[in-house]
Enzyme design. Structure first.
Site, PDB file in Angstrom:
ATOM      1  N   ALA A 105      43.033  45.564  48.894  1.00  0.00           N
ATOM      2  CA  ALA A 105      44.613  44.624  49.062  1.00  0.00           C
ATOM      3  C   ALA A 105      45.433  43.559  49.123  1.00  0.00           C
ATOM      4  O   ALA A 105      44.359  42.442  49.131  1.00  0.00           O
ATOM      5  CB  ALA A 105      45.260  45.703  50.310  1.00  0.00           C
ATOM      6  N   PHE A 106      46.342  43.450  48.143  1.00  0.00           N
ATOM      7  CA  PHE A 106      47.358  42.363  48.247  1.00  0.00           C
ATOM      8  C   PHE A 106      46.869  41.107  49.206  1.00  0.00           C
ATOM      9  O   PHE A 106      47.009  39.617  49.173  1.00  0.00           O
ATOM     10  CB  PHE A 106      48.673  42.597  47.450  1.00  0.00           C
ATOM     11  CG  PHE A 106      48.990  42.032  48.034  1.00  0.00           C
ATOM     12  CD1 PHE A 106      49.870  43.655  48.752  1.00  0.00           C
ATOM     13  CD2 PHE A 106      49.857  41.482  48.243  1.00  0.00           C
ATOM     14  CE1 PHE A 106      50.704  43.639  49.581  1.00  0.00           C
ATOM     15  CE2 PHE A 106      51.079  41.435  48.983  1.00  0.00           C
ATOM     16  CZ  PHE A 106      51.398  42.109  49.470  1.00  0.00           C
ATOM     17  N   LYS A 107      47.031  41.999  50.620  1.00  0.00           N
ATOM     18  CA  LYS A 107      47.387  40.610  51.631  1.00  0.00           C
ATOM     19  C   LYS A 107      45.783  40.172  51.737  1.00  0.00           C
ATOM     20  O   LYS A 107      45.791  39.078  52.233  1.00  0.00           O
ATOM     21  CB  LYS A 107      47.143  40.762  52.803  1.00  0.00           C
ATOM     22  CG  LYS A 107      48.440  42.124  52.878  1.00  0.00           C
ATOM     23  CD  LYS A 107      48.707  43.164  53.903  1.00  0.00           C
ATOM     24  CE  LYS A 107      50.044  43.903  54.529  1.00  0.00           C
ATOM     25  NZ  LYS A 107      50.283  44.697  53.491  1.00  0.00           N
ATOM     26  N   ASP A 108      44.844  39.818  51.036  1.00  0.00           N
ATOM     27  CA  ASP A 108      43.588  39.235  51.051  1.00  0.00           C
ATOM     28  C   ASP A 108      44.042  37.445  50.729  1.00  0.00           C
ATOM     29  O   ASP A 108      43.301  36.435  51.425  1.00  0.00           O
ATOM     30  CB  ASP A 108      42.730  40.038  50.468  1.00  0.00           C
ATOM     31  CG  ASP A 108      42.202  40.441  50.786  1.00  0.00           C
ATOM     32  OD1 ASP A 108      41.565  40.997  52.378  1.00  0.00           O
ATOM     33  OD2 ASP A 108      41.437  41.785  50.002  1.00  0.00           O
ATOM     34  N   ALA A 111      45.986  36.236  53.526  1.00  0.00           N
ATOM     35  CA  ALA A 111      45.341  36.100  55.040  1.00  0.00           C
ATOM     36  C   ALA A 111      44.034  34.925  54.544  1.00  0.00           C
ATOM     37  O   ALA A 111      43.713  33.994  55.724  1.00  0.00           O
ATOM     38  CB  ALA A 111      44.170  37.228  55.194  1.00  0.00           C
TER      39      ALA A 111
END
Ligand SMILES: *Cc1c(COP(=O)(O)O)cnc(C)c1O
Length: 433
Positions: A105-108, A111
């Site tokens: 997911a793009f949140k990598d 994070a």
């Protein structure tokens, strides 16, 4: 660069202090004192820069000299360890895939960047251990767990609701070990969030251990999402045409980063906030009234947000002027049945398999292109790999999705979560570890 609170009742802080604190003491979101402009030469020559070099140019003014240039370069190289391919859907539309990171997911990106900045802040400020406490309904927890995995001096404790995250998500949360602990809460996501909130205001607890959060309002997570827009601009298939980017939006961190990129001088002509029926922002853009609502469940569940935290940052960028906002931002919202129809349409015209979030981005883009006589090239963001929503994608498209290799290994690992039910259990766990 200094950061001030959008509640204007806390002192200005440096980049690293803002990263460490997350939220200002007055509970306001941090916002940069000013938005720097990039040189025109950089924008004109962007295709000669690597993604790492672009990320450095873009984020360096926000970090200032708090992190040395070499260290910042190191952090970026360690953050951007995967590609962001553009896949054409038709002559006018392409998708930028943001899901090639470890948790799909793009949140990598956010994070990973935040974890490395925080690790550095920890190294130079004190030797005290820092504990990240985060509640997740699925995607955030996985990205945070993976982003902070084996980062020294930082322990991560993730609360997730029992039986309410997908099998893949649960494995991503619960199998890493080392400095990552998952607590399986016998309750709902709201219960998890309430426990986290209780911990942050428990003075006995916060005197003993340094606690911070890793949610999307943290400036390191928020601002590093600007990279996507520069990469989209650099690799856009048709540089002759004006560029419009459609962003599947929930908490509005990602698109808000795009608006900052635009303010820095990146020539994006228009941005589109595409949402599911949690339509607070599209409604605001149409009516001028912001009325937050309780979130409703949809098949694009990472966007089920009724009162997006980052909206206040968008207002700040444009001095609260709706007229200015509407010049560069449009918003559209879609139901689950429209989302499924769009998934089928994309698959039919290009054999491309979208996930429900990306499909909403596509719908917003199409609606915008229809509404204007001007010619644009449109890019919509694919924010998650379709395998993360395999049930809905496979039943809608009547096809099977290949499981990526990096997922296969995780599915074989053992769940090491610890069950809890009450805040007291959370507190004892945090104090005894
Ligand atoms: C978090 C998330 C979004 C929403 O991003 P925001 O920055 O909160 O608007 C969209 N799609 C997916 C797959 C997500 O995980």
């Amino acid at each position: 660069m200094k950061y001030h609170s959008l509640n204007y009742n806390s002192n200005k802080v440096s980049f690293l202090d803002a990263v460490r604190k997350g939220l200002a003491p007055d509970r306001g979101l941090y916002f940069p004192e000013n938005i720097p402009k990039l040189s025109e030469k950089f924008i004109q020559n962007i295709s000669s820069y690597s993604n790492h070099e672009i990320a450095f140019e873009v984020i360096h003014p926000f970090v200032g000299n708090e992190i040395s240039k070499n260290k910042l370069r190191e952090i970026i190289v360690d953050t951007l360890i995967f590609d962001f391919p553009i896949v054409p859907i038709n002559d006018k539309i392409a998708t930028l895939e943001l899901f090639h990171g470890p948790t799909l997911a793009f949140k990598d990106v956010g994070a990973r960047f935040m974890a490395r900045c925080l690790n550095y802040a920890n190294e130079i400020k004190s030797n005290k251990n820092l504990t990240i406490l985060v509640a997740t309904s699925g995607d955030t927890g996985g990205a945070v767990a993976d982003g902070f995995y084996k980062v020294e001096g930082i322990n991560v404790v993730i609360l997730y609701p029992k039986g309410k995250v997908s099998a893949i998500q649960e494995k991503q949360l619960t199998t890493l070990g080392e400095n990552i602990t998952a607590l399986e809460v016998d309750g709902t996501f709201d219960d998890c969030q309430d426990m986290v909130k209780s911990a942050f205001i428990d003075s006995e607890l916060i005197n003993e251990i340094e606690l911070t959060s890793a949610n999307s309002i943290n400036i390191a997570r928020w601002l590093s999402q600007m990279f996507y827009y520069f990469i989209a601009y650099k690799n856009r298939p048709n540089p002759e045409e004006k560029l419009v980017i459609s962003v599947p939006s929930g908490n509005f961190g990602n698109i808000c980063a795009g608006l900052v990129a635009q303010q820095m001088g990146l020539p994006i002509d228009h941005l589109i906030a595409s949402t599911n029926i949690n339509d607070t922002v599209p409604n605001y853009l149409n009516s001028g009234t912001y009325s937050p609502k309780k979130s409703k469940s949809t098949i694009s569940n990472a966007m089920d947000v009724g009162d997006p935290s980052n909206f206040i940052r968008i207002q700040k960028i444009f001095d609260n002027d709706l007229f200015k906002i509407k010049k560069v931002l449009s918003g559209y919202h879609y139901s689950d049945s429209q989302t499924k129809k769009a998934m089928k349409e994309i698959y039919k015209i290009s054999s491309y398999i979208p996930d429900p979030h990306g499909a909403i981005g596509y719908l917003g883009l199409k609606e915008f292109l229809k509404s204007t006589d001007e010619s644009y090239y449109g890019i919509f963001f694919e924010t998650a790999h379709p395998i993360k929503f395999a049930d809905i994608v496979e039943s809608t498209l009547k096809t099977t999705i290949e499981v990526p290799n990096r997922l296969k290994s995780i599915l074989e690992r053992t769940n090491n979560s610890i069950p809890i039910k009450t805040y007291q259990q959370l507190k004892s766990y945090l104090r005894e570890r």
